[in-house]
Design a protein around this motif. Sequence first.
Motif, PDB file in Angstrom:
ATOM      1  N   LEU A 235      -0.553   4.515  -8.514  1.00  0.00           N
ATOM      2  CA  LEU A 235       0.094   3.726  -7.465  1.00  0.00           C
ATOM      3  C   LEU A 235       1.227   2.969  -8.142  1.00  0.00           C
ATOM      4  CD1 LEU A 235      -2.836   2.110  -5.443  1.00  0.00           C
ATOM      5  CD2 LEU A 235      -1.373   4.020  -4.760  1.00  0.00           C
ATOM      6  N   ASP A 236       2.433   3.419  -7.889  1.00  0.00           N
ATOM      7  CA  ASP A 236       3.587   2.809  -8.520  1.00  0.00           C
ATOM      8  C   ASP A 236       4.196   1.778  -7.558  1.00  0.00           C
ATOM      9  OD1 ASP A 236       5.866   3.510 -10.801  1.00  0.00           O
ATOM     10  OD2 ASP A 236       6.672   2.758  -8.910  1.00  0.00           O
TER      11      ASP A 236
ATOM     12  N   ARG B 278       6.644   0.785  -2.184  1.00  0.00           N
ATOM     13  CA  ARG B 278       7.620   0.080  -1.342  1.00  0.00           C
ATOM     14  C   ARG B 278       8.385   1.033  -0.418  1.00  0.00           C
ATOM     15  NH1 ARG B 278       9.106  -5.161  -1.593  1.00  0.00           N
ATOM     16  NH2 ARG B 278       8.225  -6.481  -3.243  1.00  0.00           N
TER      17      ARG B 278
ATOM     18  N   LEU C 214       3.692   2.417   2.276  1.00  0.00           N
ATOM     19  CA  LEU C 214       2.817   1.341   2.746  1.00  0.00           C
ATOM     20  C   LEU C 214       3.529  -0.007   2.826  1.00  0.00           C
ATOM     21  CD1 LEU C 214      -0.073   0.316   3.443  1.00  0.00           C
ATOM     22  CD2 LEU C 214      -0.429  -0.015   0.987  1.00  0.00           C
ATOM     23  N   ASN C 215       4.339  -0.324   1.827  1.00  0.00           N
ATOM     24  CA  ASN C 215       4.938  -1.661   1.763  1.00  0.00           C
ATOM     25  C   ASN C 215       6.415  -1.681   2.104  1.00  0.00           C
ATOM     26  OD1 ASN C 215       2.431  -2.437   1.042  1.00  0.00           O
ATOM     27  ND2 ASN C 215       2.887  -2.914  -1.090  1.00  0.00           N
TER      28      ASN C 215
ATOM     29  N   PHE D 292      11.521  -9.196  -0.892  1.00  0.00           N
ATOM     30  CA  PHE D 292      11.302  -9.759  -2.219  1.00  0.00           C
ATOM     31  C   PHE D 292      11.142 -11.285  -2.196  1.00  0.00           C
ATOM     32  CE2 PHE D 292      12.917  -5.553  -2.938  1.00  0.00           C
ATOM     33  CZ  PHE D 292      12.176  -5.103  -4.019  1.00  0.00           C
TER      34      PHE D 292
ATOM     35  N   GLU E   5       2.210 -10.448  -0.962  1.00  0.00           N
ATOM     36  CA  GLU E   5       1.599  -9.478  -0.048  1.00  0.00           C
ATOM     37  C   GLU E   5       1.710  -8.059  -0.612  1.00  0.00           C
ATOM     38  OE1 GLU E   5      -0.338  -9.560   2.408  1.00  0.00           O
ATOM     39  OE2 GLU E   5      -0.028  -7.744   3.607  1.00  0.00           O
TER      40      GLU E   5
ATOM     41  N   ARG F  61      -1.019  -7.851  -3.104  1.00  0.00           N
ATOM     42  CA  ARG F  61      -2.325  -7.868  -2.434  1.00  0.00           C
ATOM     43  C   ARG F  61      -2.650  -6.484  -1.854  1.00  0.00           C
ATOM     44  NH1 ARG F  61      -5.043  -8.015   2.272  1.00  0.00           N
ATOM     45  NH2 ARG F  61      -3.155  -7.618   3.484  1.00  0.00           N
ATOM     46  N   ARG F  62      -1.681  -5.887  -1.174  1.00  0.00           N
ATOM     47  CA  ARG F  62      -1.943  -4.573  -0.565  1.00  0.00           C
ATOM     48  C   ARG F  62      -2.229  -3.522  -1.623  1.00  0.00           C
ATOM     49  NH1 ARG F  62       2.760  -3.840   4.009  1.00  0.00           N
ATOM     50  NH2 ARG F  62       2.481  -5.856   5.049  1.00  0.00           N
TER      51      ARG F  62
ATOM     52  N   GLU G 121      -5.727  -4.029  -2.752  1.00  0.00           N
ATOM     53  CA  GLU G 121      -6.721  -3.527  -1.791  1.00  0.00           C
ATOM     54  C   GLU G 121      -6.804  -2.000  -1.825  1.00  0.00           C
ATOM     55  OE1 GLU G 121      -8.911  -5.093  -0.093  1.00  0.00           O
ATOM     56  OE2 GLU G 121      -8.213  -7.111   0.436  1.00  0.00           O
ATOM     57  N   VAL G 122      -5.661  -1.349  -1.928  1.00  0.00           N
ATOM     58  CA  VAL G 122      -5.660   0.114  -1.946  1.00  0.00           C
ATOM     59  C   VAL G 122      -6.267   0.623  -3.260  1.00  0.00           C
ATOM     60  CG1 VAL G 122      -4.215   2.197  -1.889  1.00  0.00           C
ATOM     61  CG2 VAL G 122      -3.731   0.304  -0.334  1.00  0.00           C
TER      62      VAL G 122
ATOM     63  N   LEU H  35      -9.909   0.621  -2.960  1.00  0.00           N
ATOM     64  CA  LEU H  35     -10.412   1.760  -2.182  1.00  0.00           C
ATOM     65  C   LEU H  35     -10.445   3.016  -3.054  1.00  0.00           C
ATOM     66  CD1 LEU H  35      -8.516   1.182   1.203  1.00  0.00           C
ATOM     67  CD2 LEU H  35     -10.954   0.806   0.774  1.00  0.00           C
TER      68      LEU H  35
ATOM     69  N   LEU I  66     -10.494  -9.702  -5.823  1.00  0.00           N
ATOM     70  CA  LEU I  66     -10.736  -8.732  -4.742  1.00  0.00           C
ATOM     71  C   LEU I  66     -11.811  -7.721  -5.095  1.00  0.00           C
ATOM     72  CD1 LEU I  66      -7.415  -7.183  -3.436  1.00  0.00           C
ATOM     73  CD2 LEU I  66      -8.981  -8.709  -2.244  1.00  0.00           C
TER      74      LEU I  66
END
Lengths: 213, 213
Positions: free
Chosen positions: B65-66, B71, B74-75, B80, B87, B90-91, B94-95, B98, B124
């Motif tokens: 996950l880079d 960006r 998902l993001n 910025f 956030e 954080r995302r 969370e990923v 998972l 988390l």
Amino acid sequence: MSSAMGSPTNVFWHECAVGKGERQKLVNQQGCVVWITGLSGSGKSTLACSLNRELHSRGKLSYVLDGDNVRHGLNKNLGFSPEDRTENIRRVGEVSKLFADAGLICIASLISPYRKDRDACRALMTDANFIEAMLLSVFMNIPLEVCERRDTKGLYKLARAGKIKGFTGIDDPYEPPLNCEIKIEQKNGVCPTPCDMAAQVVSYLDGNGFLRA
Amino acid sequence: MSSAMGSPTNVFWHECAVGKGERQKLVNQQGCVVWITGLSGSGKSTLACSLNRELHSRGKLSYVLDGDNVRHGLNKNLGFSPEDRTENIRRVGEVSKLFADAGLICIASLISPYRKDRDACRALMTDANFIEAMLLSVFMNIPLEVCERRDTKGLYKLARAGKIKGFTGIDDPYEPPLNCEIKIEQKNGVCPTPCDMAAQVVSYLDGNGFLRA
């Protein structure tokens, strides 16, 4: 190794040495997304669990992204407004795509009532930077009255009493898929068992080459 | 099968029949998160790729996950600003969790300059509903002047010219980890090669039992 992309500015794309094809060979399956949509109480989570179990017993690596569970983590900053529901589904779509790219069979289980949100997820799966991640839509075509009679979570009762607003099937629409790969339905008024439902999906996956690299 | 949880209301938690332990047995490894933090140009993406390649050659299933790549998906609705950076992390946290729960070795590569954001990610990983997902922090301890001299993306030049504001290391701080599992450093003024860096992480993973179920 990295290339400038259009937008957002100054955010690059890094190509990584190990590709989807190589990961798929490792796990001997095709990464994909099984997207289960339907009313509350239609059996989405039941199918997700049963399918996950059946795939595991065949030595396949799958993972369930449950709409409710994700709201406790990744999507815990989202509510139930129309924009938040759309964002909820978008994020699960993006994460499903990452899982499929990782080589897993990702089982996403969400009411996802609006056609436009589901269509947006399907559209996500095609991207220049990814080998196309197949999304298979599974429609739980179970009549509202059956789901409401089950009322496993007691939510229909609350919705009928006006204690939950905007509840899908009661005061918010469910838009059935116009094209879905798999439809789960009653036969002679009898709902299929969890094993029957899973078998139907596994048969599709197997028949379409997803269970081998 | 499902239980009511505190918050948000009416969102249930579904326990699924196949657990992390079973998935780990299938792929013969321990799901975990390798979190690579450091300045732009410190070699995070290079290590991520090299590590991914090395793990794959050992028959292990990993996924990168880079921060930049995420960006674009998902993001992509994040900018910025300080809140958006938090956030963003954080995302990804969370990923990653998972992915680790799915049984993969998830390699997250993000500048993640603030201690509080990294600590929040580590926090988390402990959750009543998950077997603890180990997060291993890898700190790219490469001096700013080395990173700036490389300037692979030309961003330091832009930051020095005032064309990018709030750039980590220039006009925004990087807070080095106080405790990290692995530190990547120069030796006698020489940076380790991509293979050396990967070997250092693989040796840690192997020595701590992550490469078997």
